[in-house]
Write an enzyme that holds these catalytic residues in place. Structure first.
Site, PDB file in Angstrom:
ATOM      1  N   LYS A   1     -16.311  17.330  -1.503  1.00  0.00           N
ATOM      2  CA  LYS A   1     -14.884  17.253  -1.791  1.00  0.00           C
ATOM      3  C   LYS A   1     -14.578  15.823  -2.218  1.00  0.00           C
ATOM      4  O   LYS A   1     -15.183  14.874  -1.717  1.00  0.00           O
ATOM      5  CB  LYS A   1     -14.054  17.703  -0.600  1.00  0.00           C
ATOM      6  CG  LYS A   1     -13.998  16.793   0.588  1.00  0.00           C
ATOM      7  CD  LYS A   1     -12.908  17.290   1.516  1.00  0.00           C
ATOM      8  CE  LYS A   1     -12.561  16.285   2.594  1.00  0.00           C
ATOM      9  NZ  LYS A   1     -13.477  16.264   3.729  1.00  0.00           N
TER      10      LYS A   1
ATOM     11  N   ASP B   1      -1.457  -0.666   5.880  1.00  0.00           N
ATOM     12  CA  ASP B   1      -1.758  -0.172   7.210  1.00  0.00           C
ATOM     13  C   ASP B   1      -3.243   0.050   7.457  1.00  0.00           C
ATOM     14  O   ASP B   1      -3.659   0.204   8.583  1.00  0.00           O
ATOM     15  CB  ASP B   1      -1.028   1.153   7.457  1.00  0.00           C
ATOM     16  CG  ASP B   1      -1.620   2.264   6.629  1.00  0.00           C
ATOM     17  OD1 ASP B   1      -2.002   2.000   5.482  1.00  0.00           O
ATOM     18  OD2 ASP B   1      -1.723   3.396   7.128  1.00  0.00           O
TER      19      ASP B   1
ATOM     20  N   THR C   1      -2.035   1.841  -4.970  1.00  0.00           N
ATOM     21  CA  THR C   1      -2.420   3.070  -4.281  1.00  0.00           C
ATOM     22  C   THR C   1      -3.724   3.614  -4.837  1.00  0.00           C
ATOM     23  O   THR C   1      -4.122   3.318  -5.961  1.00  0.00           O
ATOM     24  CB  THR C   1      -1.298   4.125  -4.406  1.00  0.00           C
ATOM     25  OG1 THR C   1      -1.799   5.365  -3.935  1.00  0.00           O
ATOM     26  CG2 THR C   1      -0.855   4.288  -5.851  1.00  0.00           C
ATOM     27  N   GLY C   2      -4.369   4.428  -4.040  1.00  0.00           N
ATOM     28  CA  GLY C   2      -5.590   5.084  -4.489  1.00  0.00           C
ATOM     29  C   GLY C   2      -5.308   6.428  -5.131  1.00  0.00           C
ATOM     30  O   GLY C   2      -6.211   7.103  -5.617  1.00  0.00           O
TER      31      GLY C   2
ATOM     32  N   VAL D   1      30.153 -10.007  -3.976  1.00  0.00           N
ATOM     33  CA  VAL D   1      28.817 -10.459  -4.312  1.00  0.00           C
ATOM     34  C   VAL D   1      28.407  -9.938  -5.680  1.00  0.00           C
ATOM     35  O   VAL D   1      27.828 -10.639  -6.492  1.00  0.00           O
ATOM     36  CB  VAL D   1      27.822 -10.007  -3.230  1.00  0.00           C
ATOM     37  CG1 VAL D   1      26.400 -10.233  -3.703  1.00  0.00           C
ATOM     38  CG2 VAL D   1      28.069 -10.785  -1.960  1.00  0.00           C
TER      39      VAL D   1
ATOM     40  N   ASP E   1       0.872  -1.156   0.000  1.00  0.00           N
ATOM     41  CA  ASP E   1       0.000   0.000   0.000  1.00  0.00           C
ATOM     42  C   ASP E   1       0.921   1.221   0.000  1.00  0.00           C
ATOM     43  O   ASP E   1       2.103   1.110   0.302  1.00  0.00           O
ATOM     44  CB  ASP E   1      -0.839  -0.072   1.279  1.00  0.00           C
ATOM     45  CG  ASP E   1      -1.662   1.163   1.476  1.00  0.00           C
ATOM     46  OD1 ASP E   1      -2.251   1.618   0.494  1.00  0.00           O
ATOM     47  OD2 ASP E   1      -1.706   1.661   2.615  1.00  0.00           O
TER      48      ASP E   1
ATOM     49  N   GLU F   1      -8.617  14.704   5.957  1.00  0.00           N
ATOM     50  CA  GLU F   1      -9.598  15.661   6.465  1.00  0.00           C
ATOM     51  C   GLU F   1      -9.003  16.495   7.576  1.00  0.00           C
ATOM     52  O   GLU F   1      -9.184  17.704   7.633  1.00  0.00           O
ATOM     53  CB  GLU F   1     -10.816  14.901   6.998  1.00  0.00           C
ATOM     54  CG  GLU F   1     -11.688  14.349   5.901  1.00  0.00           C
ATOM     55  CD  GLU F   1     -13.046  13.949   6.417  1.00  0.00           C
ATOM     56  OE1 GLU F   1     -13.125  13.500   7.579  1.00  0.00           O
ATOM     57  OE2 GLU F   1     -14.030  14.090   5.669  1.00  0.00           O
TER      58      GLU F   1
ATOM     59  N   GLY G   1      -6.410   2.455 -12.408  1.00  0.00           N
ATOM     60  CA  GLY G   1      -7.479   1.618 -11.856  1.00  0.00           C
ATOM     61  C   GLY G   1      -8.491   1.183 -12.884  1.00  0.00           C
ATOM     62  O   GLY G   1      -8.911   0.020 -12.932  1.00  0.00           O
TER      63      GLY G   1
END
Lengths: 804, 362
Positions: free
Chosen positions: A276, A500, A389-390, A797, A133, A212, A445
């Site tokens: 909003k 979260d 993500t939004g 490495v 997220d 908000e 989306g």
């Protein structure tokens, strides 16, 4: 609740592999028992008349089924029951080690890491895909009102008195617009103010959404302070003058609506709807003829490129008639029992139209500390990272760059289409020749919805799983879970989801491992998770160190537990060969019973708890080391059976060498001879020593406790033999053991074989280990050696991985 | 410390303790095995094993062994058995009888140091599960009529009309005790010198002191009142050694030795120690010897089976290449059951071996 799925029972991949092999081993056990029982039957047929001393004829109880059962019981420990117990104990302790880790303790909130399950410790070492997220996971979720665009003019927050405040003081048209905008910010929300008990002038805000809160705080900065909420009113003070807005309705934010609105009666008595929400949904609902629309969109884009979160603010005036009509419908919808959310959304549509755009806000959500470094490390560990993500696409890409998820030189494919056909075309294009460099995919989306539809799904996922990084913008929680499921099923790789908020619960449960960030957004994610950490950067230690260690420890423990049991119990089979397949045990029954409880209990525990194949520093510095556990190179079906074969080989040496040595029977200086249990105790001693030393051979880092477990186990057997030989006749226990200590320890042959037999058994293992390291060293071993030589392993490495 | 000041405010801090154990930072030794490190270790261990090997070679050279198989020995002329070809044949036709046979052999070398005399049985499964548990250690410790006796079945007790008799000692192990008598003569310048043989201190000392005790009683015979000798025995347990009370009854060392069941089907047990105190002080000199056997112990089949079974060794050897598993079983005519006494067919071969001990400190 709409997005929730039933909590699954998660089991680790290692456990699933083991379950299959246990079944196979059970078949082996049955076959061995069957062979023994058949041999027993044949032996009996051939001897029943000749071996008079065995009174085989007198008691005719030995039926075939009975014999079979005898042998199943005799060999039962080929399947180590103790493994489950040991494994549970070890995993529990490993989980505690995770909780104890100071590097994963976050002092500001006093939160240590928390392992909420111990099932998946080793799964942490095999992660190939991370689904993360963004808000609150990569970022702090501490929003700050940074910029805004009001009536087409962009205002940036400045350190000193801002230009906006200056302008507000004027009394022109713009000042009015600014005022209107700020009032909307401080009225249209669900924040609850809280006055300090001692000092009522200090007001803190309690909000379910940090956005908000940031907006309300932001408005206060510009002189519009929200200070009281009653069930029907909101009181704000504009330039120290209180204004009372009657709240008639609140239509709440949902992830599908992507907006929230309130219907208020202004102090002047006007009915107003304030909205909003995301720019896409607001734009659709604006009344035509909005002069500031273009310029505001321009500003929104600019905000997004800076990585800011944007919201549009709009209002519309309502007539009393429309409102009273609508109110009825709304009341019905909001009290509906089924599909309330859907109905409310439909009713809201009726009123949320013909909006007048006031402006837009830009909120900054800072990246958490160490996120870019962590993402870089995880990527170098061969883990592919998907950010879900939004946010707007631009915001997401920007965050992608600042978090090093996207890098310069990466080819970034942006999928942003409006229809299924277009999506299909785009995906077809991506199937063309493979690119050399790393590819990143950014998908919107809406497009995702098309891409996940049945006929594009396969193309999309084939392309997406190859990308080094994937960013999905504006995704709904359900889509998050769907993506995880899709990848999980498509690539058969281990996935991890980290988030979260409540909207991440779906994907946390869907992924093999779910991580919750114990942060600002409540506890749902943590409650659904398997592990909870408080900062994204702790993920590196959790995976690269704990995951790699636990994987290595658990697999060693499992292989070793099988090994030690087979080593001992196949000896029963060898003894059956020479004891007429009668099912006689060559060891005393309590001694064999205590094998897993005392004499070889500690070494697997020590392996499972204290072994460290590389140091923390190296594991973090050379994330490529993670690939060893990620690719199951040290634990798979083949290795499992090689261990089993090795165990059988050891049992051959451990039994037949002493048998050959005792073939003359004369074991003692004074010409006396031993008996079957004398042979048994001798063999048992060598088994305990060999098995304990084998644990030592598998131990990469001998701590004090490893020493204690290995040498202590061997010592415990010697001690036990000394004590146990004196039980009878004081206790009605072990008459067969009387004198064993004196004669076993007093036997020169015993001590000579003590040097010889374990060495003979383990020489192959030693030679193999050395040859492997000399001829085809793996990266882990390379790093171990460099570390020993005090050289920096990072460059080495890189060389190794380049050679690949 | 920030956290400590915090903890004063908000109760105990949840900050994990910074100890080496909890942070998994215990100092550790990290052995690295490469050809470079392992080969020298192998080399060193190899060198360390050299003296061990040398010691073994020397002791092996010092070990002298002479094995005299006597399974198919011929009866001494002029005894009841002399009408039979072999003793085995005789005793299989005359259950419970004794057959004497003499075997001449010669030692090519001197047997220096302490010399021990063993009897060996091949293909005798003393390690069979049902056999191993068929004993009662409490009985052998002198506890009369102990409670747990099931293990001994079917050699636990016998009933005639009114009375119960307990087998002493009970169980299959005791029942099948080896009962040949072996003696040794040295042929020195045409005169026979009997080699002194010691019958004590041939069993584990712990067995003598802890495990085997006679029951209480005025005389040994009285102590064993209410008991009966095992079915296959020729004499009662209190008659095992009439010459020496401390070697009689359960304390008889031949019994004790027999009761410690062997690990493998080919085994030997210590029979006698050569007495080196008066004669044969140096050991056994090379020369001609005679082994005198009182042949009681049945190891080959009887009841007419013999005729159908040719020489055991040949057939057995052909059948089973595994040396310690020379199974003798072949198809045999069914016995009619009904005999209470078990038939006593045979393990394949019986031998006596003479052997000087391994580690002579010459």
């Amino acid at each position: 609740m709409l997005n929730s799925t039933a909590a699954p029972l998660k089991r680790s991949t290692v456990e699933k592999v083991i379950n299959k092999q246990i079944f196979m081993l059970f078949l082996v056990l049955l076959v061995m028992s069957l062979i023994s029982a058949i041999a027993s039957e044949i032996w009996r047929k051939r001897t029943v008349n000749t071996h008079w001393y065995l009174f085989l004829k007198e008691t005719n109880v030995a039926s075939f089924g009975f014999n079979l059962l005898t042998f199943v019981i005799l060999y039962n420990n080929l399947i180590p029951i103790s493994l489950q117990v040991t494994l549970e104990m070890v995993k529990f302790a490993q989980a505690i080690f995770i909780n104890w880790d100071l590097d994963m303790y976050y002092a500001p909130t006093d939160t240590p890491a928390m392992a909420r399950t111990s099932n998946l410790n080793e799964e942490l070492g095999q992660i190939k895909y991370i689904f993360s997220d963004k808000t609150g996971t990569l970022t702090r979720n501490e929003m700050e009102f940074k910029q805004c665009s009001i009536a087409g003019i962009r205002y940036e927050e400045e350190l000193e008195e801002s230009s906006m405040i200056a302008e507000m003081k004027k009394s022109n048209e713009q000042a009015k617009k600014i005022r209107e905008f700020m009032v909307a910010l401080s009225v249209c929300h669900t924040v609850v103010p809280e006055r300090d008990e001692d000092n009522p002038t200090i007001i803190t805000y309690q909000a379910s959404s940090p956005d908000e809160q940031a907006l309300v705080v932001g408005a206060r900065k510009y002189g519009v302070m929200f200070h009281t909420r009653t069930p029907s009113h909101v009181v704000i003070s504009v330039n120290d003058v209180d204004e009372k807005y009657e709240i008639l309705n609140v239509i709440e934010f949902t992830s599908t609506r992507k907006r929230m609105s309130v219907v208020v009666r202004t102090p002047e008595g006007k009915l107003t709807l304030m909205v909003k929400g995301a720019d896409s949904v607001i734009c659709e609902r604006l009344s035509p003829n909005q002069p500031i629309r273009e310029v505001t969109m321009q500003h929104l884009e600019e905000f997004a490129t800076l990585g800011l979160r944007t919201l549009c603010i709009a209002t519309t005036d309502l007539s009393e008639a429309t409102y009273s009509h609508w109110k009825e419908d709304y009341h019905q919808a909001s009290t509906a029992i089924v599909d309330r959310e859907k109905k409310v959304a439909a009713i809201a549509e009726k009123i949320e139209k013909n909006l007048t755009l006031l402006g837009a806000t830009a909120i900054e959500d800072k990246l958490q500390d160490g996120v870019p470094e962590s993402i870089d490390k995880l990527a170098r560990a061969g883990i592919k990272i998907w950010v879900l993500t939004g946010d707007k696409q631009e915001t997401a890409i920007n965050i992608g760059f600042s978090s090093k998820l996207l890098k310069q030189g990466m080819e970034i494919v942006v999928l942003n289409t409006d229809s299924l056909d277009e999506t299909r075309e785009e995906l077809k294009k991506q199937q063309q020749p493979k690119r050399d460099g790393a590819t990143a995919l950014v998908v919107d989306g809406q497009t995702l919805e098309y891409a996940l539809s049945y006929d594009c799904r396969q193309d999309f996922i084939t392309f997406a799983v190859e990308c080094q990084a994937v960013i999905c913008c504006r995704v709904s929680p359900l889509q998050k879970a769907e993506l995880v499921e899709l990848v999980k099923n498509h690539v058969k790789a281990i996935t991890l989801a980290i988030g979260d908020g409540a909207n991440d619960v779906g994907m946390i449960q869907a992924a093999h491992v779910g991580i919750g960030i114990s942060g600002v957004e409540g506890l749902q994610a943590v409650c659904a998770s398997d592990y909870a950490i408080s900062q994204f950067r702790f993920l590196t230690k959790l995976l690269l160190v704990h995951g790699a260690w636990n994987y290595s420890r658990v697999t060693k423990l499992i292989l070793y537990s099988f090994y030690k049991n087979i080593c001992l119990y196949v000896i029963e089979f060898w003894f059956a060969v020479v004891s007429g397949w009668s099912g006689q045990i060559v060891f005393e029954r309590w001694i064999i019973g205590l094998y897993n409880v005392i004499f070889t209990a500690a070494p697997p525990l020590a392996l499972g708890l204290f072994d460290r194949h590389s140091t923390v520093k190296n594991l973090l510095q050379c994330p490529a080391l993670y690939e060893v556990s990620q690719n199951s190179t040290l634990f798979n079906v083949q290795i499992f059976w090689l261990w089993i074969i090795n165990a059988v080989y050891h049992s051959v040496i451990l039994f037949w060498m002493p048998v050959c040595a005792l073939s003359h029977d004369i074991a003692f200086k004074d010409g006396k001879v031993g008996d079957y249990l004398f042979l048994g105790n001798m063999v048992y001693t060598y088994v305990v020593i060999t098995v304990c030393l084998k644990a030592g051979l598998e131990t990469s880092a001998w701590t004090m406790l490893s020493h204690l477990s290995i040498w202590g186990s061997i010592a415990s057997w010697f001690l036990f033999l000394a004590v146990y030989s004196h039980m009878w006749p004081t206790f009605d226990l072990a008459p067969v053991m009387v004198g064993m200590d004196k004669y076993v320890f007093g036997c020169f042959l015993f001590w000579m074989m003590l040097l010889l037999v374990p060495f003979a058994a383990l020489i192959r293992d030693f030679a193999w280990a050395a040859a492997q390291r000399t001829l085809c060293k793996n990266m882990r071993q390379e790093v171990q050696e460099l570390e020993k030589a005090n050289l920096d392993p990072t460059t080495a490495v890189q060389n190794v991985s380049r050679k690949k | 410390m920030m956290s400590s000041s915090e903890s004063e405010d908000k109760g105990p801090s949840r900050r994990p303790k910074d100890t080496k154990f909890k942070q998994q930072k215990l100092p550790a030794w990290q052995p690295i095995m490469t050809a470079g490190t392992v080969l020298p270790v192998f080399f060193a261990i190899g060198i360390a094993f050299v003296p061990l090997g040398v010691a073994l070679l020397i002791t092996a050279d010092n070990v002298q062994e002479k094995i005299i198989p006597y399974t198919h020995c011929k009866p001494v002329a002029g005894t009841a058995a002399s009408s039979h070809d072999t003793c085995a044949e005789y005793i299989s036709n005359n259950t419970g009888a004794t057959c004497q046979c003499h075997i001449n052999f010669s030692l090519k070398e001197d047997f220096r140091g302490d010399v021990y005399m063993y009897y060996g049985l091949t293909n005798f499964y003393q390690n069979h599960r049902r056999y191993v548990k068929s004993r009662n250690d409490n009985q052998l410790r002198g506890v009369k009529q102990s409670k747990s006796t099931d293990d001994c079945d079917p050699f636990y007790m016998t009933e005639n009309d009114t009375t119960r008799y307990y087998y002493a000692p009970c169980g299959a192990i005791a029942n099948s005790m080896f009962n040949d008598t072996l003696k040794l003569n040295f042929v020195s310048h045409a005169t026979l010198v009997s080699v002194g043989l010691l019958k004590k201190d041939i069993a584990w000392t712990t067995d003598r002191t802890i495990k085997f005790k006679n029951p209480e009683g005025k005389t040994l015979k009285e102590a064993f009142k209410g008991t009966i000798k095992p079915v296959n025995w020729q004499k009662a347990v209190y008659e095992l050694d009439p010459d020496d009370d401390s070697n009689n009854g359960y304390q008889n060392e031949d019994l004790i030795v027999w009761m410690r069941t062997a690990a493998l089907p080919n085994f030997r047990k210590l029979y006698r120690r050569v007495n080196h105190t008066e004669q044969f002080v140096e050991g056994l000199p090379k020369g001609n010897y005679t082994l005198l056997v009182d042949y009681n112990y049945p190891v080959v089949g009887f009841d007419g089976e013999k005729k159908m079974i040719p020489d055991d060794d040949i057939l057995a050897g052909r059948e089973e290449p595994v040396p310690w598993h020379r199974v003798l079983g072949r198809r045999q005519p069914l016995h009619t059951p009904g005999h209470h006494l078990p038939h006593r067919p045979h393990p394949s071969r019986q031998e006596v071996s003479l052997s000087s001990r391994f580690f002579t400190a010459t």
